[in-house]
Structures are given as structure tokens and as C-alpha cells.
Scaffold this active site. Structure first.
Site, PDB file in Angstrom:
ATOM      1  N   GLU A 388       0.840  -1.216   0.000  1.00 15.42           N
ATOM      2  CA  GLU A 388       0.000   0.000   0.000  1.00 15.42           C
ATOM      3  C   GLU A 388       0.872   1.262   0.000  1.00 15.42           C
ATOM      4  OE1 GLU A 388      -3.440  -0.055   2.552  1.00 15.42           O
ATOM      5  OE2 GLU A 388      -3.750  -2.186   2.239  1.00 15.42           O
TER       6      GLU A 388
HETATM    7  C1  LIG Z   1       2.204  -9.920   0.616  1.00 13.87           C
HETATM    8  C2  LIG Z   1       1.994  -8.881  -0.427  1.00 13.87           C
HETATM    9  C3  LIG Z   1       0.700  -8.493  -0.760  1.00 13.87           C
HETATM   10  C4  LIG Z   1       0.490  -7.545  -1.754  1.00 13.87           C
HETATM   11  N1  LIG Z   1      -0.803  -7.217  -2.104  1.00 13.87           N
HETATM   12  C5  LIG Z   1      -1.014  -6.419  -3.176  1.00 13.87           C
HETATM   13  C6  LIG Z   1      -2.338  -6.192  -3.678  1.00 13.87           C
HETATM   14  O1  LIG Z   1      -3.327  -6.697  -3.136  1.00 13.87           O
HETATM   15  N2  LIG Z   1      -2.496  -5.428  -4.778  1.00 13.87           N
HETATM   16  C7  LIG Z   1      -1.435  -4.846  -5.410  1.00 13.87           C
HETATM   17  O2  LIG Z   1      -1.653  -4.162  -6.412  1.00 13.87           O
HETATM   18  N3  LIG Z   1      -0.172  -5.020  -4.954  1.00 13.87           N
HETATM   19  C8  LIG Z   1       0.070  -5.798  -3.862  1.00 13.87           C
HETATM   20  N4  LIG Z   1       1.345  -6.019  -3.414  1.00 13.87           N
HETATM   21  C9  LIG Z   1       2.453  -5.355  -4.066  1.00 13.87           C
HETATM   22  C10 LIG Z   1       3.018  -4.199  -3.240  1.00 13.87           C
HETATM   23  O3  LIG Z   1       2.103  -3.153  -3.194  1.00 13.87           O
HETATM   24  C11 LIG Z   1       4.371  -3.794  -3.842  1.00 13.87           C
HETATM   25  O4  LIG Z   1       5.279  -4.811  -3.479  1.00 13.87           O
HETATM   26  C12 LIG Z   1       4.848  -2.431  -3.365  1.00 13.87           C
HETATM   27  O5  LIG Z   1       4.066  -1.424  -3.921  1.00 13.87           O
HETATM   28  C13 LIG Z   1       6.324  -2.151  -3.731  1.00 13.87           C
HETATM   29  O6  LIG Z   1       6.586  -2.420  -5.051  1.00 13.87           O
HETATM   30  P1  LIG Z   1       7.819  -3.384  -5.443  1.00 13.87           P
HETATM   31  O7  LIG Z   1       7.731  -4.576  -4.599  1.00 13.87           O
HETATM   32  O8  LIG Z   1       7.815  -3.554  -6.904  1.00 13.87           O
HETATM   33  O9  LIG Z   1       9.088  -2.577  -4.988  1.00 13.87           O
HETATM   34  P2  LIG Z   1       9.908  -1.451  -5.855  1.00 13.87           P
HETATM   35  O10 LIG Z   1       8.963  -0.410  -6.345  1.00 13.87           O
HETATM   36  O11 LIG Z   1      10.748  -2.187  -6.837  1.00 13.87           O
HETATM   37  O12 LIG Z   1      10.789  -0.840  -4.735  1.00 13.87           O
HETATM   38  C14 LIG Z   1      11.986  -1.459  -4.233  1.00 13.87           C
HETATM   39  C15 LIG Z   1      12.620  -0.505  -3.221  1.00 13.87           C
HETATM   40  O13 LIG Z   1      12.986   0.717  -3.885  1.00 13.87           O
HETATM   41  C16 LIG Z   1      12.387   1.826  -3.238  1.00 13.87           C
HETATM   42  N5  LIG Z   1      12.062   2.830  -4.252  1.00 13.87           N
HETATM   43  C17 LIG Z   1      11.356   2.673  -5.396  1.00 13.87           C
HETATM   44  N6  LIG Z   1      11.274   3.834  -6.048  1.00 13.87           N
HETATM   45  C18 LIG Z   1      11.931   4.762  -5.319  1.00 13.87           C
HETATM   46  C19 LIG Z   1      12.179   6.167  -5.452  1.00 13.87           C
HETATM   47  N7  LIG Z   1      11.693   6.868  -6.467  1.00 13.87           N
HETATM   48  N8  LIG Z   1      12.905   6.777  -4.507  1.00 13.87           N
HETATM   49  C20 LIG Z   1      13.383   6.094  -3.440  1.00 13.87           C
HETATM   50  N9  LIG Z   1      13.162   4.784  -3.248  1.00 13.87           N
HETATM   51  C21 LIG Z   1      12.441   4.122  -4.173  1.00 13.87           C
HETATM   52  C22 LIG Z   1      11.158   1.257  -2.538  1.00 13.87           C
HETATM   53  O14 LIG Z   1      10.747   2.057  -1.447  1.00 13.87           O
HETATM   54  C23 LIG Z   1      11.665  -0.112  -2.096  1.00 13.87           C
HETATM   55  O15 LIG Z   1      12.385   0.015  -0.907  1.00 13.87           O
HETATM   56  C24 LIG Z   1       1.590  -6.950  -2.397  1.00 13.87           C
HETATM   57  C25 LIG Z   1       2.890  -7.321  -2.043  1.00 13.87           C
HETATM   58  C26 LIG Z   1       3.098  -8.283  -1.089  1.00 13.87           C
HETATM   59  C27 LIG Z   1       4.517  -8.682  -0.776  1.00 13.87           C
END
Ligand SMILES: Cc1cc2nc3c(=O)[nH]c(=O)nc-3n(C[C@H](O)[C@H](O)[C@H](O)COP(=O)(O)OP(=O)(O)OC[C@H]3O[C@@H](n4cnc5c(N)ncnc54)[C@H](O)[C@@H]3O)c2cc1C
Length: 576
Positions: A388
Site C-alpha cells: 500500500e
Molecule cells: C504480501 C503482499 C501483498 C500484496 N498485495 C497487493 C495487492 O493486493 N495489490 C497490489 O496491487 N499489490 C500488492 N502487493 C504489491 C506491493 O504493493 C508492492 O510490493 C509495493 O508497492 C512495492 O513495489 P515493489 O515490490 O515492486 O518494490 P519497488 O517499487 O521495486 O521498490 C523497491 C525498493 O525501492 C524503493 N524505491 C522505489 N522507487 C523509489 C524512489 N523513487 N525513490 C526512493 N526509493 C524508491 C522502494 O521504497 C523499495 O524500498 C503486495 C505485495 C506483497 C509482498
């Protein structure tokens, strides 16, 4: 009554304390309290009886079908749906308190119910047409349909605008193709709020309601996860799914706004859940500290154990103040509380992480054993800081919103100063409110005041006022130092976000303690005033430290070390 279009924090960053937004502290209405008590009594007994099963299901990585049926019968999918559609019709405050209750029993159960209500079907409540609501809300209330929110993709996480799922026009229809990743309830949902790029409007996103019965909709297998293991997380695939105008949620091309609004409104669910898990951790740790003997004494007699428990209590009380405040803003129909909602998510999820870490420490080796609940709570809550909206991204959002507002005002200041020089009399007339404040702050005379807090907490109210003054200087100084390039300076942005988070938390707890004193009197609120004293002291020290770090920091060296680690792909200095 405050202007409903105003945000407390955005106003604060401009130097205004709009007290009417945060006083009086929001309360759950008596009628809703009664409803909640009855609901908690019935679900409490039922969930309590499943304690051993929760542990088994966590290991197995799945909630059994029969239990999901029981959840439906117990009304666990009906919380936020209006009564006319068979729901409980809870307010944001009531809903947040309910998720809090579920989290005392099991994180997987809470997230299954929470993902449905907070984000899965929230878009339908916020943006659905009457006919869409008529068609789905009753089924969603009964659990005949469970809902899921489908935004994330393999190449689009934090950068949600980068999704590749596409809805292509075909006459009056849309053809949906793409794959969503890590979708909570993905394998058990029948109702999906799906975000896709829509053709014709280059680069824009549209939200759709997609149901499982449509040809081309499928879900992948359960993901094997660190925590929330029994909750169902899967990919959701859309293979040439034919949709009509009836499936469009909100306006075509406005899907990003829909997604952000859903996440914003749903944040009190996650905040509430974090508080529930904190309360459980405090209960477990204090009970253990009271009974465990070492060196001939109960460990609760040792200062280092007391220090942990005391801080856990402070963090829980302040989190509860912040989350309740945001739920109250939502219930009062405030239109702009996105910054405050983001703050509540960051604050409560991080307090929970520290709280369970310390609770586990109090439990010693036992805390590490799966026989006891600590390690499961820890695994379950780790994701709260990631999903979220990661707390990092939310910090950027919090601080950059403030900088943007002040930057816009500064342009006006520059314009006004130009006018002052050209035509002093007319020019002074248009000198903006912000410019006037800047001048008075700079000369040390002006100070925004907090008048509605109780006189006995005057000292802490003064801390808030002083920090507010520092906040204005902080924003000013950062804008002068970095100007438009502030977006590229994340170390500094984070510091501003942390100051803003602390100030909203302090304002919320001042309001909460004031309400408590007014209701119970000064004597009866000794402990609550102690919490406020501790927290105000922490805020004051942290704000000062963050302020000093604008100029005195090690950002350059840390950046250089990070870039080197990335280039080397690891740590350079092994000893053999
Ligand atoms: C158990 C679980 C349930 C989930 N449920 C849902 C769901 O119901 N619906 C849904 O749509 N998604 C869901 N998700 C997905 C979740 O919302 C994403 O994992 C989350 O938004 C982060 O995206 P990412 O994992 O691709 O990380 P990334 O976006 O790849 O980020 C990796 C790291 O880089 C940092 N980062 C990225 N961009 C920047 C920036 N510009 N500046 C500084 N730091 C940055 C982030 O903070 C993080 O620390 C779920 C994930 C999990 C693990």
C-alpha cells in the site's frame, strides 16, 4: 468548524496551525460503539477458539475453504458496505477499530478481510455508478464475492504509472490483457478492481471492475511468503478479457486518481491493524516480564525491560491517536487528508515493527520459537512497511507535497517583492500571507499558537509551537539550498518528512490527551500526560537533530559508499 478543503499538515508547512481540524479529538459515536461491542463479542469468541488452527494454517500457507465460508457467515466482508446492501455500514473510525480487533487474533485473517474492504471493493463505494453498486454491493457484503485490488505488476511496483496491462478499444468493448503480481485475495476473489493503460489517451490509466466469471480471467498458485502466509497472494491474469462500459470504474483515463484515492481512504485499515498487533505484543511482553524470573527477580524489575515496555506503550498510544485522527478526518468529510493518511501509515507500521522487536527481546529465546506468537507477528507485520505504498515512497510524497506548496507560495513572494519595488504601496498590499509570516518568523516575533490544548499540557503545546516555527525555517532553508532540484535530494527530503510525521503525531496526541483530561480530569490522566511528556521530548530532540543535519551531515560520504557497493555488487573489505 474548519474549512473541509484544508489539510492540517499542508497548512502547518505554510506556518498556520488550523486547530479546528484536529480539535476536538474524534470519538466513535455511542451507537457505533454498541454495534462494535456486539460484533467483537461474536467474532472474538469464534476467533479465539481457532488459535491452534491459525498456527497450522500459517505453516500450511493457506486458509481452508471451510474457514473462508465461516468468515462470510460471520460478516467479515460486510464491514464498510452500507446497511441498505446488507453491510454493517461502519465509519472509517469503526472500521479501523474492527481491523485492530482482528489483528489481535491473526494477521492472515485480518488481511483477507482488510484487503477486501480497504482496497478491493473500496473503489466501487467511492466511484461506482448506482447500477454498479446495485449489481455488486450485496454480493460483496455477504462474501458471495470476495474482492481484490490489482495494481502491481512485475515491472511496476512503486512506479504504478508504469503498468503494462492494457485495455484496447474494440467497438463499444474493451479488450483487457496483462498480468498482475502479488495480489492479496487473488486466488479467492470474484471481484477485481483492475488498473490498465487505455489506448487513445496516451499513457493514461483507467480502472475497471472485472469479475472472475469473465472468459480469460485466471489466477496463479499461492505465493510462498515470509508472513501473512495463510492469506492468498497470487498473480491474476487477464487474457483477452472482453469488457464493456459497464465495467469502467470512474472516468476513462482517471485511473491513477482512482488508485491513489482508494489507497488513501483505505490507510486507516492498515493503521488499525498495526495498533491491534501492538496491543497484543504489549500484552504478551508484559505478561512474560511479570512471570519470568532471572537472578532471583521478575525480569519486569530490571530497568532495561521497563525501558522497552514503557516505550512500547508510548508508541502504541501515539499511533492510536494518529490513526484515530485520520479516521476522524475521513468521517468528517475532510477533502484533503492524503498527507496525514500517509503519515499515519508510516508512523503506525514503524511503531509496530519496533514494538514487536522489543516484545520478542523481552521474551528472550522463547520469542524466537514458533511455539509462541512473537515470531509470527513479526513475520506478518514486516510487509506493512512495503505494501500500500512503501514507507520510503510515502515519505517522499509527504515532504514533496509540502515543498511544492511552499515553492508555489515563494513564486508569489518573488512576484510580490517585485511589485513592492516597483510600486511600494500597491506592492505591500499583495505581499502574501506566507511572506508576512516569513518576515515575522525571521525577526523572531511571530509564532503560530495552539490555544485549544488543555492548560496542564501547555509545556508540550509550546514544544509543538516551537517545532512548527522550526518547520517553516526547515522548508525555507531546503528550498533556498536545493531549489527546484529538491526532488533529487532524498536524504534531505526524508528529514523533512520525518519532521512532518513527528509534528502530526504530536498534534494528534495533544488533542487526544486534551480530550482525555476534559473527560476524566487532570488526576485521572496522569499516565496519559506522562506519555505526552515523553513523546514531546522525543519530538523536540528529533526535530532539532534533523534541522541541524540540513548543513551538518554525512550525506555525500554515504552516497559515495552506496554507489561503490552497487558498482562492486557487495562489501569490499573481507578479512581473508
Ligand atoms: C504480501 C503482499 C501483498 C500484496 N498485495 C497487493 C495487492 O493486493 N495489490 C497490489 O496491487 N499489490 C500488492 N502487493 C504489491 C506491493 O504493493 C508492492 O510490493 C509495493 O508497492 C512495492 O513495489 P515493489 O515490490 O515492486 O518494490 P519497488 O517499487 O521495486 O521498490 C523497491 C525498493 O525501492 C524503493 N524505491 C522505489 N522507487 C523509489 C524512489 N523513487 N525513490 C526512493 N526509493 C524508491 C522502494 O521504497 C523499495 O524500498 C503486495 C505485495 C506483497 C509482498
Amino acid at each position: 468548524m474548519a474549512d473541509k478543503t484544508l489539510s492540517f499538515m499542508r497548512s502547518l508547512c505554510m506556518g498556520n496551525i488550523v486547530e479546528e481540524i484536529i480539535f476536538p479529538f474524534p470519538k466513535i459515536q455511542e451507537s457505533e460503539k454498541e454495534l462494535l461491542k456486539t460484533t467483537f463479542d461474536s467474532i472474538g469468541g469464534w476467533l479465539q477458539s481457532k488459535e491452534t488452527e491459525f498456527k497450522k494454517w500459517d505453516k500450511a500457507g493457506e486458509l481452508p475453504k471451510e474457514f473462508l465460508e465461516e468468515m462470510k457467515q460471520m460478516g467479515m466482508f460486510s464491514f464498510v458496505i452500507p446497511e441498505e446492501f446488507g453491510g454493517l455500514g461502519l465509519t472509517s473510525s469503526g472500521y479501523s477499530r474492527t481491523i485492530q480487533e482482528l489483528c489481535k487474533y491473526d494477521g492472515s485473517v485480518a488481511i483477507t478481510a482488510g484487503a477486501h474492504s480497504s482496497i478491493g471493493m473500496r473503489g466501487l463505494l467511492l466511484f461506482g455508478t448506482d447500477s454498479q453498486k446495485q449489481k455488486y454491493l450485496s454480493k460483496l457484503a455477504s462474501g458471495e464475492m470476495i474482492a481484490a485490488f490489482c495494481l502491481t505488476e512485475s515491472t511496476a511496483g512503486s512506479d504504478a504509472a508504469g503498468i503494462k496491462t492494457k485495455a484496447t478499444r474494440d467497438g463499444d468493448s474493451w479488450i483487457l490483457n496483462g498480468e498482475k503480481l502479488w495480489i492479496t485475495n487473488g486466488g479467492i476473489a470474484d471481484f477485481f478492481t483492475v488498473f490498465a493503460k487505455t489506448e487513445g489517451l496516451e499513457g493514461q490509466m483507467t480502472a475497471f471492475i472485472v469479475t472472475r466469471d469473465l472468459p480469460g480471467v485466471s489466477a496463479g498458485p499461492h505465493e510462498d511468503k515470509m508472513g501473512l502466509r495463510a492469506s492468498c497472494t497470487t498473480t491474476v491474469n487477464f487474457d483477452n478479457v472482453r469488457l464493456t462500459q459497464e465495467h469502467v470504474l470512474g472516468e476513462v483515463g482517471k485511473g491513477f486518481k482512482v488508485a491513489m484515492k482508494i489507497l488513501n481512504v483505505g490507510r486507516t485499515g492498515l493503521g488499525g491493524g498495526s495498533i491491534g498487533a501492538m496491543k497484543k505484543s504489549i500484552h504478551l511482553a508484559s505478561q512474560h516480564a511479570k512471570s519470568r524470573q532471572q537472578f532471583g527477580k521478575n525480569i519486569s524489575e530490571f530497568g532495561l525491560i521497563q525501558q522497552k515496555l514503557g516505550h512500547m506503550v508510548v508508541e502504541c498510544y501515539v499511533s492510536e491517536a494518529v490513526v484515530s485522527m485520520v479516521a476522524g478526518l475521513s468521517d468528517r468529510g475532510c477533502e484533503d487528508y492524503a498527507v496525514e493518511a500517509a503519515i499515519s501509515k508510516v508512523f503506525a507500521t514503524e511503531c509496530l515493527w519496533r514494538t514487536i522487536d522489543e516484545a520478542l527481546q523481552v521474551a528472550g529465546g522463547g520469542g524466537y520459537m514458533s511455539e509462541y506468537p512473537y515470531e509470527r507477528i513479526m513475520r506478518d507485520c514486516r510487509i506493512n512497511r512495503i505494501f500500500e505504498g512503501t514507507n520510503d515512497i510515502l515519505r517522499l510524497f509527504i515532504a514533496l507535497t509540502a515543498m511544492n506548496d511552499v515553492g508555489a507560495q515563494l513564486k508569489e513572494v518573488a512576484h510580490s517583492i517585485g511589485n513592492v519595488l516597483q510600486d511600494p504601496i500597491k506592492g505591500f498590499g499583495v505581499l502574501s500571507e506566507y511572506a508576512r509570516k516569513r518576515v515575522s518568523y525571521a525577526t523572531g516575533f511571530g509564532k503560530a499558537t495552539l490555544s485549544q490544548s488543555h492548560p496542564t499540557v501547555k509545556e508540550q503545546a509550546e514544544v509543538f509551537e516551537d517545532c512548527t516555527k522550526q518547520l517553516a525555517s526547515f522548508v525555507d532553508k531546503m528550498l533556498r539550498k536545493y531549489g527546484k532540484n529538491i526532488v533529487g535530494h532524498q536524504f534531505a527530503t526524508r528529514r523533512l518528512a520525518d519532521v512532518m510525521i513527528d509534528l502530526f503525531a504530536l498534534a494528534s496526541v495533544l488533542s487526544r490527551v486534551t480530550a482525555a483530561i476534559e473527560e476524566k480530569g487532570v488526576e485521572a490522566t496522569k499516565r496519559e500526560r506522562e506519555i505526552l511528556q515523553v513523546f514531546a521530548g522525543q519530538v523536540s530532540r528529533r526535530v532539532r537533530s534533523n534541522f541541524n543535519k540540513i548543513d551538518d551531515n554525512d550525506d555525500q560520504q554515504i552516497t559515495s559508499l552506496a554507489l561503490d557497493a552497487v558498482e562492486y555488487e557487495g562489501y569490499r573489505w573481507d578479512t581473508i
